[in-house]
Design a protein around this motif. Structure first.
Motif, PDB file in Angstrom:
ATOM      1  N   THR A  38       1.943   1.983  -3.478  1.00 11.12           N
ATOM      2  CA  THR A  38       0.813   2.502  -4.254  1.00 11.12           C
ATOM      3  C   THR A  38       0.559   3.972  -3.942  1.00 11.12           C
ATOM      4  O   THR A  38       0.305   4.785  -4.842  1.00 11.12           O
ATOM      5  N   SER A  39       0.655   4.316  -2.650  1.00 18.79           N
ATOM      6  CA  SER A  39       0.440   5.714  -2.249  1.00 18.79           C
ATOM      7  C   SER A  39       1.523   6.626  -2.813  1.00 18.79           C
ATOM      8  O   SER A  39       1.251   7.773  -3.189  1.00 18.79           O
ATOM      9  N   PHE A  66       3.172   6.212  -5.634  1.00 16.36           N
ATOM     10  CA  PHE A  66       2.926   6.418  -7.061  1.00 16.36           C
ATOM     11  C   PHE A  66       1.793   7.418  -7.302  1.00 16.36           C
ATOM     12  O   PHE A  66       1.800   8.150  -8.290  1.00 16.36           O
ATOM     13  N   LYS A  67       0.823   7.452  -6.382  1.00 20.72           N
ATOM     14  CA  LYS A  67      -0.311   8.360  -6.535  1.00 20.72           C
ATOM     15  C   LYS A  67      -0.048   9.737  -5.947  1.00 20.72           C
ATOM     16  O   LYS A  67      -0.825  10.659  -6.173  1.00 20.72           O
ATOM     17  N   ASP A  94       0.824  -1.216   0.000  1.00 20.07           N
ATOM     18  CA  ASP A  94       0.000   0.000   0.000  1.00 20.07           C
ATOM     19  C   ASP A  94       0.855   1.262   0.000  1.00 20.07           C
ATOM     20  O   ASP A  94       0.487   2.270  -0.620  1.00 20.07           O
TER      21      ASP A  94
END
Length: 280
Positions: A58-59, A61-62, A55
């Motif tokens: 993912t955070s 990359f966002k 996670d």
């Protein structure tokens, strides 16, 4: 058990302990990148990422609409450009001071060493004004120029040892056998210098990839290299605590290109470092 065996076992154990102490921060960074922030803030350390997830990656990359990929592109562009330009200039410079005798040669070699003694911080104002006068502030080309200027002197000095270690008589013998000077250099000398070029390229790559202060002075806004981009994760505000899980994930991503680069050149780099130690 003999005294020699005891000493060997002791030094082996000491080497293992030192290696573990060196590798632990890397492991802790990777381990922490897989854990949620609540676990990282606990008073009890978690040494294994059981129950962890991706996670945090993912955070990252966002974060800021994918600003990681923008920073990655800028860092790769600046670093690879710096390495290519530095190796070209330094290689020619090393050939000149190793193969030819000219007036001012010793002074030039001494100047290479003296330049390395200048503190980088003392040149920030001059560099900023120089880049500003030519319109290269917040510009990838301007940053590449400054990185190249900073890395070239030591790279010339490093490559000089490798060039000096290859006898000029090898080229002369090849020319006697019918090769031109250019053919002799490309077929005989250049392959022998390849490990030195790789070792020098690694040095230039690390200097450009990890550099922070010059980029901080020159770059602004969205034009950030990865070290500047990573700083944004560490900075806290009055309403938001530092998300150390994301910081560790971001740090891991910054380290990945360096690891890939080392895996690609590690065999040549090892022979180059050994060669440079005994030549010159």
């Amino acid at each position: 058990m003999s005294l020699k065996s005891v000493a060997t076992s002791f030094y082996t154990l000491l080497a293992v302990v030192i290696a573990l102490a060196w590798a632990f921060p890397v492991y802790w960074m990777l381990n922490s990148s897989l854990l949620p922030n609540s676990t990282l803030q606990s008073l009890t350390p978690t040494f294994l990422p059981f129950g962890g997830s991706l996670d945090n990656f993912t955070s990252v990359f966002k974060h800021n609409d994918g600003s990681f990929f923008t920073a990655l592109g800028i860092s790769l562009t600046v670093t690879l450009s710096t390495v290519a330009i530095v190796l070209f200039i330094a290689f020619l410079g090393a050939l000149a001071i190793s193969r030819f005798r000219f007036k001012g040669r010793k002074s030039f070699i001494l100047a290479l060493l003296l330049i390395q003694m200048l503190p980088a911080e003392g040149m920030f104002i001059a560099q900023y004004k120089m880049m500003s006068s030519v319109g290269m502030l917040n510009n990838v080309i301007g940053l590449t120029v400054l990185y190249t200027a900073a890395v070239v002197p030591f790279t010339i000095w490093m490559l000089r040892g490798f060039v000096a270690g290859v006898p000029a008589e090898l080229e002369e013998a090849a020319m006697v056998d019918g090769l031109s000077r250019t053919q002799a250099f490309l077929r005989i000398t250049f392959p022998l210098l390849a490990p030195g070029l790789v070792a020098s390229g690694v040095y230039a790559f690390l200097q450009a990839w990890n550099e922070f202060t010059v980029a901080l002075v020159l770059m602004d806004g969205e034009n950030q290299t990865l070290p500047l981009w990573l700083r944004g994760f560490v900075q806290s505000s009055a309403t938001r605590e530092t998300d150390w899980g994301m910081v560790m994930a971001a740090s891991t991503l910054v380290a990945v290109p360096v690891i890939i680069f080392f895996l690609l050149v590690q065999s040549k780099m090892s022979s180059g470092l050994v060669g440079g130690a005994v030549k010159g």
